[in-house]
Enzyme design. Structure first.
Site, mmCIF file in Angstrom:
data_model
loop_
_atom_site.group_PDB
_atom_site.id
_atom_site.type_symbol
_atom_site.label_atom_id
_atom_site.label_comp_id
_atom_site.label_asym_id
_atom_site.label_seq_id
_atom_site.Cartn_x
_atom_site.Cartn_y
_atom_site.Cartn_z
ATOM 1 N N ASP A 135 -3.374 -18.272 0.766
ATOM 2 C CA ASP A 135 -4.414 -19.095 -0.050
ATOM 3 C C ASP A 135 -5.020 -19.913 0.895
ATOM 4 O O ASP A 135 -6.115 -19.913 0.523
ATOM 5 C CB ASP A 135 -3.628 -19.480 -1.166
ATOM 6 C CG ASP A 135 -2.398 -20.261 -0.914
ATOM 7 O OD1 ASP A 135 -1.830 -20.024 0.341
ATOM 8 O OD2 ASP A 135 -1.720 -20.845 -1.966
ATOM 9 N N LYS A 167 2.791 -15.315 2.825
ATOM 10 C CA LYS A 167 3.049 -16.053 1.721
ATOM 11 C C LYS A 167 4.518 -16.171 1.740
ATOM 12 O O LYS A 167 5.052 -16.195 0.771
ATOM 13 C CB LYS A 167 2.475 -15.218 0.455
ATOM 14 C CG LYS A 167 2.326 -16.013 -0.790
ATOM 15 C CD LYS A 167 1.446 -17.220 -0.908
ATOM 16 C CE LYS A 167 1.600 -18.014 -2.224
ATOM 17 N NZ LYS A 167 0.800 -19.117 -2.248
ATOM 18 N N TYR A 185 0.792 -1.297 -0.137
ATOM 19 C CA TYR A 185 -0.042 0.000 -0.121
ATOM 20 C C TYR A 185 0.904 1.356 -0.107
ATOM 21 O O TYR A 185 0.391 2.405 -0.539
ATOM 22 C CB TYR A 185 -0.887 0.019 1.272
ATOM 23 C CG TYR A 185 -2.256 -0.603 1.157
ATOM 24 C CD1 TYR A 185 -2.419 -1.893 0.683
ATOM 25 C CD2 TYR A 185 -3.240 -0.108 0.996
ATOM 26 C CE1 TYR A 185 -3.636 -2.543 0.503
ATOM 27 C CE2 TYR A 185 -4.737 -0.759 1.146
ATOM 28 C CZ TYR A 185 -4.856 -1.961 0.831
ATOM 29 O OH TYR A 185 -5.986 -2.457 0.701
ATOM 30 N N ASP A 224 -6.700 -6.869 4.025
ATOM 31 C CA ASP A 224 -7.769 -6.133 3.075
ATOM 32 C C ASP A 224 -8.718 -7.309 2.650
ATOM 33 O O ASP A 224 -9.907 -7.274 2.767
ATOM 34 C CB ASP A 224 -7.420 -5.070 2.153
ATOM 35 C CG ASP A 224 -8.377 -4.601 1.323
ATOM 36 O OD1 ASP A 224 -9.272 -4.192 1.836
ATOM 37 O OD2 ASP A 224 -8.212 -4.560 0.360
ATOM 38 N N ASP A 256 -12.778 -8.929 4.001
ATOM 39 C CA ASP A 256 -13.687 -8.714 3.160
ATOM 40 C C ASP A 256 -14.547 -10.237 3.013
ATOM 41 O O ASP A 256 -15.685 -10.483 3.155
ATOM 42 C CB ASP A 256 -13.817 -8.353 1.695
ATOM 43 C CG ASP A 256 -13.696 -6.803 1.691
ATOM 44 O OD1 ASP A 256 -13.466 -5.942 2.568
ATOM 45 O OD2 ASP A 256 -14.300 -6.333 0.297
HETATM 46 C C1 IPM Z 1 -10.668 -1.141 3.437
HETATM 47 C C2 IPM Z 1 -10.813 -0.485 2.072
HETATM 48 C C3 IPM Z 1 -9.497 0.636 1.944
HETATM 49 C C4 IPM Z 1 -8.353 -0.430 1.919
HETATM 50 C C5 IPM Z 1 -9.679 1.349 0.569
HETATM 51 C C6 IPM Z 1 -11.020 1.916 0.568
HETATM 52 C C7 IPM Z 1 -8.318 2.196 0.430
HETATM 53 O O1 IPM Z 1 -11.087 -1.524 1.222
HETATM 54 O O2 IPM Z 1 -10.435 -0.375 4.504
HETATM 55 O O3 IPM Z 1 -10.691 -2.333 3.559
HETATM 56 O O4 IPM Z 1 -7.907 -1.086 0.917
HETATM 57 O O5 IPM Z 1 -7.666 -0.426 2.857
HETATM 58 MG MG MG Z 2 -11.062 -3.340 1.973
#
Ligand code: IPM
Ligand code: MG
Length: 363
Positions: free
Chosen positions: A226, A194, A144, A250, A254
């Site tokens: 993975d 990884k 990042y 990240d 999700d």
């Molecule tokens: C998160 C989001 C952010 C990230 C984006 C919006 C920059 O996806 O907080 O998970 O990738 O960290």
């Molecule tokens: Mg995210």
């Protein structure tokens, strides 16, 4: 912290951020009135909204406001309107700038499934019942922020480059946070990397192993990313605390959110040595923005997390969580968490239901 006035910066941001933060603020107001704690709330602009107004997704005044606050509550940033801007001007840059400049290296994403939402998940109920995972994501390093980065041309051929990079200090400080959290929970830590392919994450593995020597009561396992992605779906109950890098965290968070039924349910805390920021893990959801249908519960639960972690108000935090649980048990649902036999309500109605319940149960 108990007697002090609490300085809180609010950044609703873009898209549904605006609607959900409004509901979160209503909840905070009840807490403020009932607990007689004074919150100095100041609102700032950030993201696409700030770009439109000031030509900069993270204006200096917003950064200053965040810097002098005890905590920041953020909605969401981004949207298709700003997708073609130079990377430096994109709304997401504001979020990354805040994280970096406030030194918020530890991102905590609790993944908890509410019993009444078990059937909302795409996974079978026996797989997800009683899930309680804490994802500890490193937040200010990795690909990042690594340099070199960018796109350049070599012999007429475009080359895109990003740099995955970690220093042992960065790894050590986030590993300590994760081990300390694990000590207070199930004492079971999985570190995700990884290391079979990426040197920077072999270093990750080595340093995490070194740190584990100071936490003999915590069981440490290493897992490739993975495999972890697969295990989260196969048998999520094996996880207590997951420690991982910025990029893997990240993606895995999700994925893990879907165990709970909806990404609209998950709050997060981003912590540094002195500063803290709270936000839902979801994005600005431009497709449903302004329609009063977004789920405000992740934002409301972010307020609970803030009260617990930054303001030493665990009872109040618990009561917000209890109010959310109750409203869900009553069958109120925003569309993202709706299944048979429940009632679809708007963002506002959901927020107000939590407010009403909170008023009833807070002494
Ligand atoms: C998160 C989001 C952010 C990230 C984006 C919006 C920059 O996806 O907080 O998970 O990738 O960290
Ligand atoms: Mg995210």
């Amino acid at each position: 912290m108990r007697n002090k006035e609490l300085n809180l910066a609010i950044f609703p941001g873009d898209g549904i951020g605006i609607e959900i933060i409004q509901e979160a603020l209503k909840v905070l107001k009840v807490v403020s009135v009932k607990s007689s704690r004074k919150f100095n709330i100041q609102e700032g602009i950030i993201g696409g909204a700030a770009y439109d107004l000031a030509g900069n997704p993270l204006p200096e005044e917003s950064m200053e406001l965040a810097g002098k606050s005890d905590a920041v509550l953020l909605g969401a940033v981004g949207g298709p309107k700003w997708e073609n801007l130079d990377y430096k001007l994109r709304p997401e840059r504001a979020l990354l700038g805040l994280r970096k400049q406030l030194g918020l290296f530890a991102n905590l994403r609790p993944v908890v499934v509410f019993d009444s939402l078990i059937d909302t998940s795409t996974l079978k109920s026996e797989i997800i019942r009683n899930i309680n995972i804490m994802i500890v994501r490193e937040l200010t390093g990795d690909v990042y922020f690594g340099t070199p980065r960018g796109v350049h041309v070599e012999n007429g051929n475009r080359i895109g480059i990003n740099t995955m990079i970690y220093s042992e200090e960065e790894i050590r400080r986030i590993a300590k946070v994760a081990f300390e959290i694990a000590q207070k929970r199930g004492k079971n830590l999985v570190s995700v990397d990884k290391a079979n392919v990426l040197e920077s994450t072999q270093l990750w593995r080595d340093v995490v192993t070194e740190v584990s020597a100071d936490f003999p009561d915590v069981t440490l396992r290493h897992m490739y990313v993975d495999n972890c992605a697969m295990q989260l779906i196969r048998n999520p109950l094996q996880f207590d605390v997951i420690l991982t890098t910025n990029m893997f965290g990240d993606i895995l968070s999700d994925e893990a959110s879907m165990l709970t039924g909806s990404i609209g349910m998950l709050p997060s805390a981003s912590l540094g040595r002195t500063k803290a920021m709270y936000e839902p893990i979801h994005g600005s959801a431009p497709d449903i923005a302004g329609k009063n249908i977004a789920n405000p519960l992740a934002a409301i639960l972010s307020v609970a997390l803030m009260l617990r972690v930054s303001f030493d108000m665990p009872k109040e935090a618990e009561m917000i969580e209890k109010a959310v649980t109750d409203v869900l048990e009553k069958g109120l649902r925003t569309p993202d968490i709706c299944q048979g036999g429940t009632k679809i309500v708007s963002t506002e109605t959901m927020g107000e239901a939590v407010v009403e319940k909170l008023k009833e149960i807070m002494p």
